[in-house]
Design a protein around this motif. Structure first.
Motif, PDB file in Angstrom:
ATOM      1  N   ARG A 188       0.841  -1.195   0.000  1.00 54.51           N
ATOM      2  CA  ARG A 188       0.000   0.000   0.000  1.00 54.51           C
ATOM      3  C   ARG A 188       0.878   1.247   0.000  1.00 54.51           C
ATOM      4  O   ARG A 188       0.671   2.174  -0.783  1.00 54.51           O
ATOM      5  CB  ARG A 188      -0.930   0.001   1.229  1.00 54.51           C
ATOM      6  CG  ARG A 188      -1.777   1.272   1.332  1.00 54.51           C
ATOM      7  CD  ARG A 188      -2.544   1.321   2.636  1.00 54.51           C
ATOM      8  NE  ARG A 188      -1.707   1.299   3.825  1.00 54.51           N
ATOM      9  CZ  ARG A 188      -0.989   2.317   4.275  1.00 54.51           C
ATOM     10  NH1 ARG A 188      -0.968   3.473   3.620  1.00 54.51           N
ATOM     11  NH2 ARG A 188      -0.271   2.210   5.373  1.00 54.51           N
ATOM     12  N   THR A 189       1.887   1.233   0.858  1.00 50.67           N
ATOM     13  CA  THR A 189       2.813   2.362   0.938  1.00 50.67           C
ATOM     14  C   THR A 189       3.601   2.510  -0.356  1.00 50.67           C
ATOM     15  O   THR A 189       3.768   3.625  -0.863  1.00 50.67           O
ATOM     16  CB  THR A 189       3.776   2.175   2.132  1.00 50.67           C
ATOM     17  OG1 THR A 189       2.995   2.058   3.331  1.00 50.67           O
ATOM     18  CG2 THR A 189       4.735   3.336   2.257  1.00 50.67           C
ATOM     19  N   LYS A 190       4.063   1.395  -0.886  1.00 49.74           N
ATOM     20  CA  LYS A 190       4.819   1.420  -2.142  1.00 49.74           C
ATOM     21  C   LYS A 190       3.976   1.976  -3.291  1.00 49.74           C
ATOM     22  O   LYS A 190       4.488   2.672  -4.166  1.00 49.74           O
ATOM     23  CB  LYS A 190       5.308   0.005  -2.469  1.00 49.74           C
ATOM     24  CG  LYS A 190       6.288  -0.062  -3.601  1.00 49.74           C
ATOM     25  CD  LYS A 190       6.839  -1.468  -3.742  1.00 49.74           C
ATOM     26  CE  LYS A 190       7.782  -1.536  -4.938  1.00 49.74           C
ATOM     27  NZ  LYS A 190       8.240  -2.899  -5.180  1.00 49.74           N
ATOM     28  N   ALA A 191       2.670   1.691  -3.267  1.00 48.32           N
ATOM     29  CA  ALA A 191       1.762   2.179  -4.299  1.00 48.32           C
ATOM     30  C   ALA A 191       1.308   3.616  -4.021  1.00 48.32           C
ATOM     31  O   ALA A 191       0.525   4.187  -4.781  1.00 48.32           O
ATOM     32  CB  ALA A 191       0.545   1.269  -4.396  1.00 48.32           C
ATOM     33  N   LYS A 192       1.791   4.191  -2.916  1.00 49.76           N
ATOM     34  CA  LYS A 192       1.466   5.561  -2.516  1.00 49.76           C
ATOM     35  C   LYS A 192      -0.035   5.749  -2.307  1.00 49.76           C
ATOM     36  O   LYS A 192      -0.623   6.740  -2.733  1.00 49.76           O
ATOM     37  CB  LYS A 192       2.024   6.564  -3.514  1.00 49.76           C
ATOM     38  CG  LYS A 192       3.529   6.521  -3.593  1.00 49.76           C
ATOM     39  CD  LYS A 192       4.099   7.508  -4.560  1.00 49.76           C
ATOM     40  CE  LYS A 192       5.612   7.373  -4.504  1.00 49.76           C
ATOM     41  NZ  LYS A 192       6.292   7.908  -5.607  1.00 49.76           N
ATOM     42  N   LEU A 193      -0.632   4.757  -1.649  1.00 48.06           N
ATOM     43  CA  LEU A 193      -2.054   4.829  -1.314  1.00 48.06           C
ATOM     44  C   LEU A 193      -2.192   5.012   0.192  1.00 48.06           C
ATOM     45  O   LEU A 193      -1.545   4.312   0.966  1.00 48.06           O
ATOM     46  CB  LEU A 193      -2.764   3.536  -1.705  1.00 48.06           C
ATOM     47  CG  LEU A 193      -2.936   3.260  -3.191  1.00 48.06           C
ATOM     48  CD1 LEU A 193      -3.380   1.822  -3.411  1.00 48.06           C
ATOM     49  CD2 LEU A 193      -3.938   4.228  -3.789  1.00 48.06           C
ATOM     50  N   THR A 250      -4.662  -6.042  -6.528  1.00 50.95           N
ATOM     51  CA  THR A 250      -4.915  -5.342  -7.793  1.00 50.95           C
ATOM     52  C   THR A 250      -4.802  -3.832  -7.612  1.00 50.95           C
ATOM     53  O   THR A 250      -4.178  -3.149  -8.433  1.00 50.95           O
ATOM     54  CB  THR A 250      -6.304  -5.722  -8.337  1.00 50.95           C
ATOM     55  OG1 THR A 250      -6.342  -7.135  -8.555  1.00 50.95           O
ATOM     56  CG2 THR A 250      -6.603  -4.993  -9.635  1.00 50.95           C
ATOM     57  N   ALA A 251      -5.385  -3.314  -6.548  1.00 53.16           N
ATOM     58  CA  ALA A 251      -5.346  -1.865  -6.295  1.00 53.16           C
ATOM     59  C   ALA A 251      -3.920  -1.367  -6.094  1.00 53.16           C
ATOM     60  O   ALA A 251      -3.604  -0.221  -6.442  1.00 53.16           O
ATOM     61  CB  ALA A 251      -6.200  -1.518  -5.077  1.00 53.16           C
ATOM     62  N   CYS A 252      -3.060  -2.215  -5.561  1.00 53.71           N
ATOM     63  CA  CYS A 252      -1.654  -1.836  -5.341  1.00 53.71           C
ATOM     64  C   CYS A 252      -0.814  -2.002  -6.610  1.00 53.71           C
ATOM     65  O   CYS A 252       0.373  -1.659  -6.616  1.00 53.71           O
ATOM     66  CB  CYS A 252      -1.066  -2.655  -4.201  1.00 53.71           C
ATOM     67  SG  CYS A 252      -1.732  -2.208  -2.575  1.00 53.71           S
ATOM     68  N   GLY A 253      -1.409  -2.528  -7.674  1.00 55.59           N
ATOM     69  CA  GLY A 253      -0.705  -2.650  -8.951  1.00 55.59           C
ATOM     70  C   GLY A 253       0.337  -3.748  -8.987  1.00 55.59           C
ATOM     71  O   GLY A 253       1.340  -3.625  -9.688  1.00 55.59           O
ATOM     72  N   ILE A 254       0.104  -4.810  -8.229  1.00 57.43           N
ATOM     73  CA  ILE A 254       1.048  -5.924  -8.213  1.00 57.43           C
ATOM     74  C   ILE A 254       0.313  -7.213  -8.567  1.00 57.43           C
ATOM     75  O   ILE A 254      -0.905  -7.225  -8.716  1.00 57.43           O
ATOM     76  CB  ILE A 254       1.733  -6.060  -6.831  1.00 57.43           C
ATOM     77  CG1 ILE A 254       0.689  -6.288  -5.724  1.00 57.43           C
ATOM     78  CG2 ILE A 254       2.600  -4.841  -6.534  1.00 57.43           C
ATOM     79  CD1 ILE A 254       1.277  -6.658  -4.376  1.00 57.43           C
TER      80      ILE A 254
END
Length: 98
Positions: free
Chosen positions: A14-19, A56-60
């Motif tokens: 989540r942090t890596k995806a800046k969410l 999916t939301a985190c793009g991974i």
């Protein structure tokens, strides 16, 4: 991977995806405090369906989420892609070398 590991991974990606926690909660159609409660209280785990939405939301990918060493995933994937292109003879030679 145990429950703590899954929750830690959710926070990491989540942090890596800046969410923010709120943004991720909304992205997966859950209560705005869902991720905050998950990450802070650690008193439950998401269902498989919700976990897939988080991934999916985190793009991974699911593979990346569960990969043993998340810091080396991209590098290891590149190495494996290069190995796939080698002939069987070259792969065997490389194994002997290692």
């Amino acid at each position: 991977m145990d429950a703590k590991g899954i929750i830690d991974r959710i926070g990491y990606f989540r942090t890596k995806a800046k969410l923010s926690q709120k943004a991720l909660s909304m992205e997966i159609d859950m209560n705005v405090g869902y991720i905050n409660r998950l990450e802070s209280k650690r008193d439950f785990l998401p269902s498989v369906d919700v976990l897939f939405k988080i991934i999916t939301a985190c793009g991974i990918t699911v593979e990346e989420f569960f990969y043993e060493n998340v810091e080396r995933y991209a590098e290891d994937k590149q190495i494996l892609a290069k190995l796939k292109d080698l002939s069987a003879e070259k792969r065997e030679a490389l194994l002997r070398l290692l």
